[in-house]
Design a protein around this motif. Structure first.
Motif, PDB file in Angstrom:
ATOM      1  N   ARG A   1     -19.419  13.930   4.886  1.00  0.00           N
ATOM      2  CA  ARG A   1     -18.902  13.303   3.675  1.00  0.00           C
ATOM      3  C   ARG A   1     -17.411  13.005   3.787  1.00  0.00           C
ATOM      4  N   ARG A   2     -16.859  13.158   4.980  1.00  0.00           N
ATOM      5  CA  ARG A   2     -15.441  12.915   5.202  1.00  0.00           C
ATOM      6  C   ARG A   2     -15.280  12.212   6.542  1.00  0.00           C
ATOM      7  N   ARG A   3     -14.489  11.163   6.556  1.00  0.00           N
ATOM      8  CA  ARG A   3     -14.224  10.450   7.799  1.00  0.00           C
ATOM      9  C   ARG A   3     -12.735  10.489   8.086  1.00  0.00           C
ATOM     10  N   GLU A   4     -12.392  10.585   9.370  1.00  0.00           N
ATOM     11  CA  GLU A   4     -10.997  10.623   9.782  1.00  0.00           C
ATOM     12  C   GLU A   4     -10.511   9.231  10.152  1.00  0.00           C
ATOM     13  N   GLY A   5      -9.178   9.048  10.146  1.00  0.00           N
ATOM     14  CA  GLY A   5      -8.581   7.797  10.566  1.00  0.00           C
ATOM     15  C   GLY A   5      -8.935   6.614   9.674  1.00  0.00           C
ATOM     16  N   VAL A   6      -8.986   6.838   8.386  1.00  0.00           N
ATOM     17  CA  VAL A   6      -9.394   5.807   7.441  1.00  0.00           C
ATOM     18  C   VAL A   6      -8.226   4.894   7.105  1.00  0.00           C
ATOM     19  N   ARG A   7      -8.465   3.586   7.157  1.00  0.00           N
ATOM     20  CA  ARG A   7      -7.418   2.604   6.867  1.00  0.00           C
ATOM     21  C   ARG A   7      -7.509   2.075   5.443  1.00  0.00           C
ATOM     22  N   ASN A   8      -8.651   2.238   4.790  1.00  0.00           N
ATOM     23  CA  ASN A   8      -8.823   1.741   3.423  1.00  0.00           C
ATOM     24  C   ASN A   8      -8.122   2.657   2.427  1.00  0.00           C
ATOM     25  N   LEU A   9      -7.943   2.136   1.233  1.00  0.00           N
ATOM     26  CA  LEU A   9      -7.309   2.904   0.168  1.00  0.00           C
ATOM     27  C   LEU A   9      -8.366   3.474  -0.771  1.00  0.00           C
ATOM     28  N   PRO A  10      -8.002   4.496  -1.541  1.00  0.00           N
ATOM     29  CA  PRO A  10      -8.941   5.037  -2.521  1.00  0.00           C
ATOM     30  C   PRO A  10      -9.479   3.928  -3.417  1.00  0.00           C
ATOM     31  N   GLY A  11     -10.762   4.027  -3.747  1.00  0.00           N
ATOM     32  CA  GLY A  11     -11.404   3.032  -4.583  1.00  0.00           C
ATOM     33  C   GLY A  11     -12.150   1.979  -3.789  1.00  0.00           C
TER      34      GLY A  11
END
Length: 128
Positions: A5-15
């Motif tokens: 349920r968690r991914r690392e290195g995320v480039r997107n913003l919340p929402g």
């Protein structure tokens, strides 16, 4: 191993909206099928995702119409309408800040000035 349920290195913003895994269930109503997978808490370590049924997703959409009110992380304006933003100098997977419109405007102007400054990116000198 990465938590499912968690991914690392995320480039997107919340929402940000993401694809819903097959047969996924709502995080709140476990008996209902999920229709949305929304990026929640995001930091430099990764992001968490929230699976929502139609009822939860409708409530979420209504709630997101309201501005997020908090202290600005950049100028410390108190109780301002803020939006999630990354500092491009820290990279697109860096910390997510909540900043006021005045700081966004200043940051956009700075970025625009740098992009318009030909010497900033195109200083080839006489070697060509």
């Amino acid at each position: 191993m990465e938590h499912p349920r968690r991914r690392e290195g995320v480039r997107n913003l919340p929402g940000s909206s993401h694809s819903v895994p097959e047969n996924a269930k709502c995080d709140i109503h476990a008996e209902r099928h999920a229709v949305a997978n929304i990026q929640g808490e995001t930091d430099s370590f990764g992001a968490e995702y929230i699976l929502m049924c139609q009822e939860c997703y409708d409530e979420y959409k209504e709630e997101t119409k309201k501005p997020h009110i908090s202290d600005c992380d950049w100028c410390e304006a108190k109780q301002a309408a803020t939006w999630p933003r990354r500092d491009y100098e820290e990279g697109m997977s860096g910390r997510v800040y909540y900043v006021c419109q005045a700081c966004i405007d200043r940051d956009n102007a700075k970025i625009s000035d740098e992009l318009n400054d030909r010497d900033f990116y195109c200083d080839y000198g006489d070697w060509h």
